[in-house]
Design a protein around this motif. Structure first.
Motif, PDB file in Angstrom:
ATOM      1  N   ASN A 135       0.825  -1.205   0.000  1.00 49.77           N
ATOM      2  CA  ASN A 135       0.000   0.000   0.000  1.00 49.77           C
ATOM      3  C   ASN A 135       0.862   1.259   0.000  1.00 49.77           C
ATOM      4  OD1 ASN A 135      -2.611  -0.982  -0.206  1.00 49.77           O
ATOM      5  ND2 ASN A 135      -2.856  -1.253   1.984  1.00 49.77           N
ATOM      6  N   THR A 136       2.001   1.214   0.688  1.00 55.26           N
ATOM      7  CA  THR A 136       2.930   2.352   0.658  1.00 55.26           C
ATOM      8  C   THR A 136       3.530   2.503  -0.731  1.00 55.26           C
ATOM      9  OG1 THR A 136       3.463   1.890   2.979  1.00 55.26           O
ATOM     10  CG2 THR A 136       4.904   3.411   1.817  1.00 55.26           C
ATOM     11  N   LEU A 137       3.925   1.385  -1.337  1.00 53.47           N
ATOM     12  CA  LEU A 137       4.456   1.409  -2.697  1.00 53.47           C
ATOM     13  C   LEU A 137       3.400   1.913  -3.682  1.00 53.47           C
ATOM     14  CD1 LEU A 137       6.503   0.674  -4.929  1.00 53.47           C
ATOM     15  CD2 LEU A 137       5.619  -1.679  -4.830  1.00 53.47           C
ATOM     16  N   GLY A 138       2.177   1.464  -3.522  1.00 55.14           N
ATOM     17  CA  GLY A 138       1.109   1.899  -4.409  1.00 55.14           C
ATOM     18  C   GLY A 138       0.857   3.393  -4.309  1.00 55.14           C
ATOM     19  N   THR A 186      -4.274  -1.534  -7.161  1.00 56.20           N
ATOM     20  CA  THR A 186      -5.473  -0.858  -6.691  1.00 56.20           C
ATOM     21  C   THR A 186      -5.129   0.291  -5.756  1.00 56.20           C
ATOM     22  OG1 THR A 186      -5.692  -2.592  -5.003  1.00 56.20           O
ATOM     23  CG2 THR A 186      -7.110  -2.752  -6.944  1.00 56.20           C
ATOM     24  N   ARG A 187      -3.908   0.261  -5.179  1.00 55.68           N
ATOM     25  CA  ARG A 187      -3.507   1.381  -4.310  1.00 55.68           C
ATOM     26  C   ARG A 187      -3.214   2.644  -5.115  1.00 55.68           C
ATOM     27  NH1 ARG A 187      -3.929   4.949  -1.904  1.00 55.68           N
ATOM     28  NH2 ARG A 187      -2.999   5.657   0.031  1.00 55.68           N
ATOM     29  N   PRO A 188      -2.404   2.612  -6.199  1.00 53.91           N
ATOM     30  CA  PRO A 188      -2.259   3.849  -6.978  1.00 53.91           C
ATOM     31  C   PRO A 188      -3.570   4.294  -7.620  1.00 53.91           C
ATOM     32  CG  PRO A 188      -1.147   2.014  -8.078  1.00 53.91           C
ATOM     33  CD  PRO A 188      -1.488   1.573  -6.685  1.00 53.91           C
ATOM     34  N   LEU A 189      -4.478   3.343  -7.900  1.00 57.60           N
ATOM     35  CA  LEU A 189      -5.791   3.748  -8.396  1.00 57.60           C
ATOM     36  C   LEU A 189      -6.511   4.562  -7.331  1.00 57.60           C
ATOM     37  CD1 LEU A 189      -7.997   3.616 -10.560  1.00 57.60           C
ATOM     38  CD2 LEU A 189      -8.781   1.479  -9.521  1.00 57.60           C
ATOM     39  N   GLY A 190      -6.447   4.086  -6.083  1.00 56.79           N
ATOM     40  CA  GLY A 190      -7.063   4.832  -4.989  1.00 56.79           C
ATOM     41  C   GLY A 190      -6.374   6.163  -4.740  1.00 56.79           C
ATOM     42  N   ALA A 191      -5.034   6.187  -4.886  1.00 58.98           N
ATOM     43  CA  ALA A 191      -4.284   7.424  -4.665  1.00 58.98           C
ATOM     44  C   ALA A 191      -4.652   8.487  -5.697  1.00 58.98           C
ATOM     45  CB  ALA A 191      -2.785   7.141  -4.705  1.00 58.98           C
ATOM     46  N   THR A 192      -4.691   8.093  -6.967  1.00 58.70           N
ATOM     47  CA  THR A 192      -5.020   9.060  -8.017  1.00 58.70           C
ATOM     48  C   THR A 192      -6.492   9.469  -7.928  1.00 58.70           C
ATOM     49  OG1 THR A 192      -5.348   7.185  -9.534  1.00 58.70           O
ATOM     50  CG2 THR A 192      -3.224   8.317  -9.620  1.00 58.70           C
ATOM     51  N   ALA A 193      -7.376   8.525  -7.600  1.00 56.93           N
ATOM     52  CA  ALA A 193      -8.793   8.860  -7.455  1.00 56.93           C
ATOM     53  C   ALA A 193      -9.003   9.797  -6.277  1.00 56.93           C
ATOM     54  CB  ALA A 193      -9.622   7.590  -7.285  1.00 56.93           C
TER      55      ALA A 193
END
Length: 285
Positions: free
Chosen positions: A182-185, A236-243
């Motif tokens: 999750n940190t990497l994402g 899914t973590r970078p998706l959540g970050a960008t969203a």
């Protein structure tokens, strides 16, 4: 992804072994469409809530990282001590790893430059303002940590298949991988949003496209579903970050400017509703 096998006898605590105390009841959920919807909701909330504490409330990356990591430890202890799968316990840990991962990534990669601080501020909260490693260096460190975790995981002989994790050691390794992934994402998502030129919406569309490719690959027999699961879990973590950034950042920067507080409240209500649904479904099962 395949559905997990049902545990039909609540007295069964996993496969028998010489050390019966090693085994615990199956406590991880089935990997279904609802699982991925809740994962994206939790990671998006993790982004907005992490920014709420660190930036809106001006606690800073350092203090917020300490606070959210302590919350992660508390939620993890509750999950590990639980004797069976509880959707509220499980998804609270996922949320806490997403929030902690947000500020851990920001603290590693960012600094007190005007690029990351709004309103002409030169500092954010008490303590170090960030290590300023940058996204490539931060991602390299996190990828190395994730490789170490998976290497240790493999050496212990524990399964990587989420539906088959029934030991305390396996679950502990699972959560260590979740925290780092999750940190990497978050680092990947912030890189796409801040440095790639794609912007928030463009970064979310790119990650969504890659996830669609992974979904298609589940139909290819030669590609292991376990590998696809972990790729999807990280992405899914970078998706959540960008969203999350798209929802909260100013319009001038390509966001909707809904604010971290309002976005976090709405996402929290959605996640609680989904957890309630999962809890009812689990009890019926």
């Amino acid at each position: 992804m395949d559905k997990s096998e049902l545990v039909t006898d609540p007295s069964v605590t996993g496969p028998r072994a010489a050390d019966p105390g090693t085994y615990v009841m199956k406590k991880l959920p089935e990997v279904t469409l609802a699982f991925w919807v809740m994962k994206i909701a939790a990671t998006t909330l993790g982004e907005t809530a992490g920014d709420l504490f660190a930036q809106t409330l001006k606690l800073g990356y350092f203090l917020t990282t300490i606070l959210l990591f302590l919350i992660f430890v508390i939620t993890l202890v509750v999950q590990l001590r639980s004797r069976r799968y509880n959707p509220f316990f499980y998804w609270t840990v996922i949320l806490s790893t997403s929030m902690a991962g947000t500020t851990m990534s920001d603290f590693m990669n960012r600094d007190a430059s005007a690029k990351y601080l709004s309103g002409g501020a030169t500092s954010l909260g008490w303590g170090p303002q960030g290590l300023g490693l940058g996204y490539p260096a931060g991602a390299a460190i996190l990828i190395s940590l994730l490789i170490v975790i998976f290497t240790v995981w493999r050496m212990t002989g524990q399964t990587f298949v989420i539906r088959d994790i029934v030991t305390f050691r396996g679950e502990a390794l699972f959560w260590a991988a979740i925290l780092v992934s999750n940190t990497l994402g978050t680092s990947m998502g912030d890189f796409l949003s801040d440095s790639s030129g794609l912007g928030y919406a463009g970064g979310a569309l790119l990650v969504g496209g890659v996830l669609a490719v992974l979904l298609a690959l589940t139909r290819v027999p030669v590609v292991p579903n376990v590998l696809l699961f972990w790729f999807a879990f990280v992405l899914t973590r970078p998706l959540g970050a960008t969203a999350g950034d798209f929802l909260t950042k100013p319009v001038a920067k390509g966001g909707l400017d809904l604010g971290t507080a309002g976005s976090s409240a709405a996402l929290l209500a959605i996640l609680i509703g989904l957890m309630g649904y999962a809890h009812v479904k689990e009890r019926r099962s």
